[in-house]
Design a protein around this motif. Structure first.
Motif, PDB file in Angstrom:
ATOM      1  N   TRP A  55      29.480  42.294  84.258  1.00  0.00           N
ATOM      2  CA  TRP A  55      29.512  43.295  82.913  1.00  0.00           C
ATOM      3  C   TRP A  55      29.384  42.307  82.193  1.00  0.00           C
ATOM      4  CZ3 TRP A  55      33.301  43.089  79.520  1.00  0.00           C
ATOM      5  CH2 TRP A  55      33.324  44.362  78.547  1.00  0.00           C
ATOM      6  N   ARG A  57      29.585  43.087  77.121  1.00  0.00           N
ATOM      7  CA  ARG A  57      29.687  43.872  75.915  1.00  0.00           C
ATOM      8  C   ARG A  57      29.794  42.676  75.307  1.00  0.00           C
ATOM      9  NH1 ARG A  57      32.747  44.924  72.288  1.00  0.00           N
ATOM     10  NH2 ARG A  57      33.252  46.524  71.793  1.00  0.00           N
ATOM     11  N   GLU A  80      25.923  46.692  75.986  1.00  0.00           N
ATOM     12  CA  GLU A  80      26.671  46.133  76.581  1.00  0.00           C
ATOM     13  C   GLU A  80      26.133  47.178  77.942  1.00  0.00           C
ATOM     14  OE1 GLU A  80      31.037  48.498  78.437  1.00  0.00           O
ATOM     15  OE2 GLU A  80      30.443  48.828  76.199  1.00  0.00           O
TER      16      GLU A  80
END
Length: 108
Positions: A55, A57, A80
């Motif tokens: 992940w 962001r 993101e």
């Protein structure tokens, strides 16, 4: 092989012979964060499974300087993203093996 301009060979990690895992987390300026985790485990003497996810962001690096009040001060390259991967490998006999991969990705 025998590439005139050169070649880049990428090989993904295979499931291991023992249970193992790894995790990485990063923090940076511009409210940037990222993380990666994976777990690998044998399912039997002839099969293994590898699962991973990452992940990321960030608010971005480029701030809008337009005179329009609704967009002034906002970032134009906010990002993101999420990726989830799975790999199942097993022997399907003495002379055959199976390598199954699944991937899911999402970007906002």
């Amino acid at each position: 092989r025998n590439a005139a301009a050169g070649a880049v060979v990428l090989s993904t990690r295979k499931p291991g012979d023992a249970l193992e895992g790894r995790t990485t987390v990063s923090f940076a300026e511009d409210d940037s964060y990222s993380g990666f985790t994976s777990v690998s485990t044998p399912l039997s003497d002839t099969a293994g499974l590898l699962l991973s996810a990452d992940w990321q962001r960030t608010d971005g690096q480029y701030r809008i300087t337009a005179p329009t009040p609704s967009s002034a001060g906002k970032y134009m390259d906010r990002y993101e993203g999420l990726n989830v991967n799975g790999r199942l490998m097993f022997e399907a006999g003495e002379s055959a093996s199976v390598d199954l991969k699944a991937k899911y990705g999402k970007v906002d």
